[in-house]
Scaffold this motif. Structure first.
Motif, PDB file in Angstrom:
ATOM      1  N   LYS A 237     -10.290  28.593 -70.223  1.00 43.37           N
ATOM      2  CA  LYS A 237     -11.340  28.108 -69.339  1.00 43.37           C
ATOM      3  C   LYS A 237     -10.683  27.783 -68.314  1.00 43.37           C
ATOM      4  O   LYS A 237     -10.235  27.286 -66.963  1.00 43.37           O
ATOM      5  CB  LYS A 237     -12.010  26.949 -70.087  1.00 43.37           C
TER       6      LYS A 237
ATOM      7  N   ARG B  91      -8.844  30.190 -65.823  1.00 42.36           N
ATOM      8  CA  ARG B  91      -9.996  31.006 -65.124  1.00 42.36           C
ATOM      9  C   ARG B  91      -9.748  29.749 -64.022  1.00 42.36           C
ATOM     10  O   ARG B  91     -10.277  29.674 -62.667  1.00 42.36           O
ATOM     11  CB  ARG B  91     -11.139  31.067 -66.250  1.00 42.36           C
ATOM     12  N   ARG B  92      -9.916  28.404 -64.376  1.00 37.43           N
ATOM     13  CA  ARG B  92      -9.739  27.745 -63.419  1.00 37.43           C
ATOM     14  C   ARG B  92      -8.361  27.292 -62.600  1.00 37.43           C
ATOM     15  O   ARG B  92      -8.617  27.441 -61.273  1.00 37.43           O
ATOM     16  CB  ARG B  92     -10.450  25.936 -63.933  1.00 37.43           C
ATOM     17  N   THR B  93      -7.142  27.687 -62.978  1.00 36.57           N
ATOM     18  CA  THR B  93      -6.201  28.049 -62.900  1.00 36.57           C
ATOM     19  C   THR B  93      -5.930  28.750 -61.695  1.00 36.57           C
ATOM     20  O   THR B  93      -5.638  28.829 -60.412  1.00 36.57           O
ATOM     21  CB  THR B  93      -4.810  27.840 -63.350  1.00 36.57           C
TER      22      THR B  93
ATOM     23  N   CYS C  67       4.924  41.040 -36.899  1.00 42.81           N
ATOM     24  CA  CYS C  67       5.420  40.590 -35.442  1.00 42.81           C
ATOM     25  C   CYS C  67       6.963  40.106 -36.023  1.00 42.81           C
ATOM     26  O   CYS C  67       7.283  40.867 -34.246  1.00 42.81           O
ATOM     27  CB  CYS C  67       5.267  38.793 -35.786  1.00 42.81           C
TER      28      CYS C  67
ATOM     29  N   ILE D  17      -8.677  30.668 -60.468  1.00 44.22           N
ATOM     30  CA  ILE D  17      -9.547  30.254 -59.288  1.00 44.22           C
ATOM     31  C   ILE D  17      -8.571  29.300 -57.940  1.00 44.22           C
ATOM     32  O   ILE D  17      -8.803  29.867 -57.161  1.00 44.22           O
ATOM     33  CB  ILE D  17     -11.142  29.115 -59.461  1.00 44.22           C
ATOM     34  N   MET D  18      -8.593  28.290 -58.387  1.00 45.48           N
ATOM     35  CA  MET D  18      -7.364  27.571 -57.576  1.00 45.48           C
ATOM     36  C   MET D  18      -6.269  28.086 -56.437  1.00 45.48           C
ATOM     37  O   MET D  18      -6.292  28.032 -55.340  1.00 45.48           O
ATOM     38  CB  MET D  18      -6.834  26.307 -58.385  1.00 45.48           C
TER      39      MET D  18
ATOM     40  N   LYS E 256      -6.308  31.822 -56.736  1.00 48.87           N
ATOM     41  CA  LYS E 256      -7.075  32.846 -55.809  1.00 48.87           C
ATOM     42  C   LYS E 256      -6.769  32.922 -54.558  1.00 48.87           C
ATOM     43  O   LYS E 256      -6.401  33.670 -53.411  1.00 48.87           O
ATOM     44  CB  LYS E 256      -7.699  33.349 -56.407  1.00 48.87           C
ATOM     45  N   HIS E 257      -7.646  31.221 -54.530  1.00 53.21           N
ATOM     46  CA  HIS E 257      -8.289  31.474 -52.313  1.00 53.21           C
ATOM     47  C   HIS E 257      -6.582  31.468 -51.827  1.00 53.21           C
ATOM     48  O   HIS E 257      -6.863  31.582 -50.648  1.00 53.21           O
ATOM     49  CB  HIS E 257      -9.165  30.146 -52.556  1.00 53.21           C
ATOM     50  N   LYS E 258      -6.182  30.270 -52.271  1.00 53.08           N
ATOM     51  CA  LYS E 258      -4.585  29.847 -51.572  1.00 53.08           C
ATOM     52  C   LYS E 258      -3.997  31.517 -50.960  1.00 53.08           C
ATOM     53  O   LYS E 258      -3.672  31.802 -50.754  1.00 53.08           O
ATOM     54  CB  LYS E 258      -3.836  28.828 -52.072  1.00 53.08           C
TER      55      LYS E 258
ATOM     56  N   ARG F 237      -2.253  36.998 -46.074  1.00 48.60           N
ATOM     57  CA  ARG F 237      -2.556  37.469 -45.091  1.00 48.60           C
ATOM     58  C   ARG F 237      -1.604  36.876 -43.227  1.00 48.60           C
ATOM     59  O   ARG F 237      -1.273  38.250 -43.012  1.00 48.60           O
ATOM     60  CB  ARG F 237      -4.066  37.257 -44.263  1.00 48.60           C
ATOM     61  N   ILE F 238      -1.247  35.983 -44.051  1.00 48.25           N
ATOM     62  CA  ILE F 238      -0.261  35.274 -42.469  1.00 48.25           C
ATOM     63  C   ILE F 238       1.084  35.318 -42.501  1.00 48.25           C
ATOM     64  O   ILE F 238       1.495  35.712 -42.604  1.00 48.25           O
ATOM     65  CB  ILE F 238      -0.161  33.540 -42.259  1.00 48.25           C
TER      66      ILE F 238
ATOM     67  N   ILE G  27       0.978  39.035 -41.195  1.00 51.76           N
ATOM     68  CA  ILE G  27       0.915  38.663 -39.441  1.00 51.76           C
ATOM     69  C   ILE G  27       2.210  38.483 -39.454  1.00 51.76           C
ATOM     70  O   ILE G  27       2.869  38.701 -38.198  1.00 51.76           O
ATOM     71  CB  ILE G  27      -0.232  37.899 -39.484  1.00 51.76           C
ATOM     72  N   TYR G  28       3.097  37.779 -39.795  1.00 52.44           N
ATOM     73  CA  TYR G  28       4.309  37.274 -39.521  1.00 52.44           C
ATOM     74  C   TYR G  28       5.448  38.464 -39.975  1.00 52.44           C
ATOM     75  O   TYR G  28       6.454  38.504 -38.634  1.00 52.44           O
ATOM     76  CB  TYR G  28       4.818  36.443 -40.600  1.00 52.44           C
TER      77      TYR G  28
ATOM     78  N   GLN H 211      -5.332  33.874 -48.902  1.00 50.86           N
ATOM     79  CA  GLN H 211      -4.614  33.281 -47.267  1.00 50.86           C
ATOM     80  C   GLN H 211      -2.795  33.966 -46.875  1.00 50.86           C
ATOM     81  O   GLN H 211      -2.862  34.088 -45.312  1.00 50.86           O
ATOM     82  CB  GLN H 211      -5.282  31.800 -46.749  1.00 50.86           C
TER      83      GLN H 211
END
Lengths: 322, 151
Positions: free
Chosen positions: B3, B6-8, B29, B10-11, B13-15, B21-22, B25-26, B18
């Protein structure tokens, strides 16, 4: 229940869902999770989680609802407020959800692209402004003058001096260029020739016209230092340019303005009693542009071709080692 | 996965999504920016190009291609085996170190274009026994460029 926010200017695409705050609290407490943990995963504040659970915000973005469901380790439908809808309608909603998800992803990605482009545009604007500022600064001065001198010279020897003038404006400038030599230095030939030479002050003058537009105008001359110059003595040059239309305003000649009396050839910049490839390339790079200036090329090439040189204190000459 | 794991997961994964992706992009450029700068840098370091057109026997010939804007002066170095010397050359050799087997030419006031250097040796050589180097000051940076060349 799936809703579409007609007031949102982004979409047709931003989906809003109605959540069941009680269910959210129930699942969270069952799993032993804190509001802080859930807030961190969903990337909102603990206040927001609290408001969701207390039904103060009954509707939230579907994106957040998905993250919330994932944090609580349940399906999305488990935390939505149940509504009595037909299967057909559910089916249609499902399709709409998929397209809305795509719209949300596009929107988020688009925001990031926009942010990066905004930063790039800002950097470009700053760069353009700094170039404009520099060019403004240049045009305030109208003309720039730079002197190039060797770093050292042996007593009784000759060395070259080059003064480069540049002006941004594409027009002709009438000017007076003045360069004042140290007292124990004698000017020899100048290219172009000096207009005047004051033996008392050691000032050389040229009255001339130059063309601006970033084209370099070169004034050069050879100098001979006296044989009784003291080793270690520092020789100081001073000069300025006065434009005809700006009487009383002088532009100081920047760049090299001192050289030291030392028993080394002026082209031997690292003072190792040799002129190596880099030193001879530097000499021609710096002083070779003035083709008619005789800066002692033969002697320099002879030293470069040989194994080095030594300084003869008695005769005040360089002796080449073969 | 536990558990906690999984929680770690989930935390983070979202970060991670993002953040990556940033960074993409950099990076894009930066590549666009470098794409404008790097060709200029590489252009400066290839202003003079030397090639052997004859590299064995008693005669050696080298073509020297000079791009624009040309450096003020160019030094061409020819390395020869011990005991080999240059009896004749065009342009004339400026410096020869018999111990090193190193001959140097000082080309002043060079202009863009191609020139041919030719030399006649006192004895024949093989291609794998000789090499050369060209040296000049980069007009943009003022740094000395050294570019070796071989048959």
């Amino acid at each position: 229940m799936l809703m579409t926010n007609h007031n949102d200017p982004v979409s047709s695409g931003v989906a809003i869902v109605k959540i069941d705050g009680d269910k959210i609290r129930e699942f969270r407490e069952q799993k032993g999770l804190t509001q802080l943990y859930v807030a961190t995963v969903v990337e909102v504040t603990t206040d927001t989680i609290s408001r969701w659970e207390n039904r103060r915000y009954p509707t939230i973005k579907k994106e957040n609802a998905l993250k919330l469901a994932e944090a609580l380790e349940v399906e999305l439908t488990d935390i939505l407020e149940k509504d009595k809808l037909s299967l057909d309608e559910d089916g249609k909603e499902e399709l709409r959800t998929i397209s809305h998800d795509t719209e949300i992803n596009k929107t988020t990605y688009g925001k990031q692209i926009g942010y990066a482009l905004g930063v790039l545009m800002l950097a470009t604007i700053v760069l353009i402004l700094s170039f404009w500022w520099k060019s403004t600064e240049f045009s305030e001065v109208d003309i720039k003058a730079h002197r190039t001198l060797p770093k050292h010279i042996a007593p009784g020897q000759t060395f070259p001096v080059i003064i480069t003038l540049t002006a941004l404006e594409k027009r002709q400038f009438s000017l007076i260029l003045k360069d004042i030599l140290p007292t124990n230095c004698t000017p020899l030939n100048g290219i172009p020739s000096f207009t005047a030479m004051d033996k008392e002050t050691g000032a050389l003058k040229w009255i001339s016209k130059i063309t601006g537009g970033n084209k370099k105008s070169i004034f050069s001359y050879m100098v001979k230092i006296s044989t009784d110059a003291n080793k270690g003595e520092i020789l100081q040059f001073n000069g300025a340019v006065t434009l005809r239309k700006k009487r009383g305003t002088e532009t100081i000649i920047l760049g090299d303005n001192t050289l030291t009396v030392r028993n080394f050839h002026w082209a031997d910049t690292n003072t190792d009693n040799k002129i190596d490839d880099e030193e001879i390339l530097n000499v021609y790079d710096t002083f070779g542009a003035v083709t008619s200036l005789d800066f002692g090329k033969e002697k320099i090439e002879d030293i470069w071709s040989g194994k080095g040189y030594r300084w003869n204190e008695k005769s005040h000459k360089y002796e080449i080692i073969q | 996965m536990t558990k906690f794991g999984r929680r770690t997961f989930i935390m983070t994964k979202h970060k991670n999504n993002q953040t990556s992706r940033i960074w993409l992009i950099y990076l894009f450029c930066l590549l666009v920016f470098l794409g404008g700068i790097l060709p200029n840098i590489s252009k400066a370091s290839g202003l003079v190009d030397c090639k052997y057109i004859k590299s064995q026997g008693k005669e050696i010939k080298i073509t020297v291609d000079i791009a624009s804007p040309p450096p003020a002066t160019v030094i061409i170095i020819q390395n020869l085996p011990t005991g080999v010397s240059i009896s004749q050359s065009s342009p004339p050799v400026k410096k020869f170190n018999s111990k090193k087997g190193e001959a140097k030419w000082l080309l002043k006031g060079v202009k863009p274009g191609t020139m041919i250097m030719a030399m006649r040796l006192n004895q024949p050589v093989k291609s794998n026994e000789i090499s050369g180097e060209v040296r000049y000051m980069d007009p943009t940076t003022g740094a000395m460029i050294k570019m070796p060349f071989r048959p």
